[in-house]
Design an enzyme around this catalytic site. Structure first.
Site, PDB file in Angstrom:
ATOM      1  CG  HIS A  98      -1.781  -1.299   1.190  1.00 27.93           C
ATOM      2  ND1 HIS A  98      -2.866  -1.519   0.401  1.00 27.93           N
ATOM      3  CD2 HIS A  98      -1.573  -2.444   1.892  1.00 27.93           C
ATOM      4  CE1 HIS A  98      -3.319  -2.753   0.622  1.00 27.93           C
ATOM      5  NE2 HIS A  98      -2.557  -3.327   1.512  1.00 27.93           N
ATOM      6  CD  GLU A 156      -2.121 -10.097   4.681  1.00 26.05           C
ATOM      7  OE1 GLU A 156      -1.980  -9.127   5.436  1.00 26.05           O
ATOM      8  OE2 GLU A 156      -2.762 -10.044   3.612  1.00 26.05           O
ATOM      9  CG  HIS A 172       0.281  -6.711   2.266  1.00 23.49           C
ATOM     10  ND1 HIS A 172      -0.590  -5.821   1.684  1.00 23.49           N
ATOM     11  CD2 HIS A 172       1.213  -7.005   1.314  1.00 23.49           C
ATOM     12  CE1 HIS A 172      -0.210  -5.589   0.432  1.00 23.49           C
ATOM     13  NE2 HIS A 172       0.881  -6.296   0.175  1.00 23.49           N
ATOM     14  CD  GLU A 174      -2.204  -3.493   4.890  1.00 21.95           C
ATOM     15  OE1 GLU A 174      -3.414  -3.209   4.708  1.00 21.95           O
ATOM     16  OE2 GLU A 174      -1.639  -4.466   4.373  1.00 21.95           O
TER      17      GLU A 174
HETATM   18 ZN   LIG Z   1      -2.449  -5.156   2.562  1.00 24.51          ZN
END
Ligand SMILES: [Zn+2]
Length: 186
Positions: free
Chosen positions: A11, A153, A88, A27
């Site tokens: 992102h 993640e 992420h 994030e």
């Molecule tokens: Zn993400």
């Protein structure tokens, strides 16, 4: 020849492809900082070279979500990375969901043992729940990169205990990813 690790901080700021939010955390700022720490660790290790998708907090790639992902992949492919690591934070409508998972394109890939090593170290060093290495052939950055790739993640930004780790243990996440890389690749 140095092992070239491309670090994709998931992102970005500026509304082009914002990430998940929870507990006052965003994030894209967490992934930026974890990536910075990880690049620093790798670039100070003989035999390794790291490149970041977002070298500054305000770096924006592309003009929407799909062009942003394409720009990251194109950058890694053009650089000739040996490994692509995307960072992420997970999110869920269910606040009890927690833990770390690492996605790979396919189980036969050379990214599988690296993904397992990184996951083991995050769970051991940061104390998140082990949600396993998972295959996901639909993720663009895994599908379109020319080199072994994985997507981490780190933890769930929507779970209170995980969010505290994402807030306070950003260096520990980077150190654990680094240790997982070193244990597997030397
Ligand atoms: Zn993400």
């Amino acid at each position: 020849m140095a092992i070239k690790i491309y670090i994709d901080q998931g992102h970005s700021r500026g509304g082009v492809n914002g990430g998940a939010e929870g507990f006052g955390l965003v994030e894209q700022d967490i992934t930026f900082q974890v990536g910075m720490y990880l690049a620093d660790l790798l670039n100070n290790t003989p035999g390794y070279e790291a490149k970041l998708s977002r070298p500054t907090i305000d770096t924006v790639l592309g003009y929407n979500n799909s062009t942003s992902l394409a720009a990251r992949v194109a950058d890694a492919n053009a650089w000739g990375a040996d490994y692509f690591i995307s960072i992420h934070c997970n999110a869920s409508e269910n606040p009890t969901y927690n833990g770390t998972e690492v996605y790979i394109y396919n189980e036969l890939s050379r990214s599988f043992p690296l993904a397992q090593s990184i996951l083991n170290q995050i769970v051991a060093e940061v104390g998140t729940r082990d949600n396993g290495v998972r295959v996901n052939s639909r993720l663009y950055v895994l599908r379109r990169t020319n080199m072994p790739s994985l997507l981490i993640e780190l933890a769930y930004i929507t779970n209170p205990q995980d969010a505290e780790k994402l807030r306070n243990n950003q260096f520990e996440f980077a150190q654990a990813i680094y240790d997982g890389i070193r244990i597997h690749l030397g």
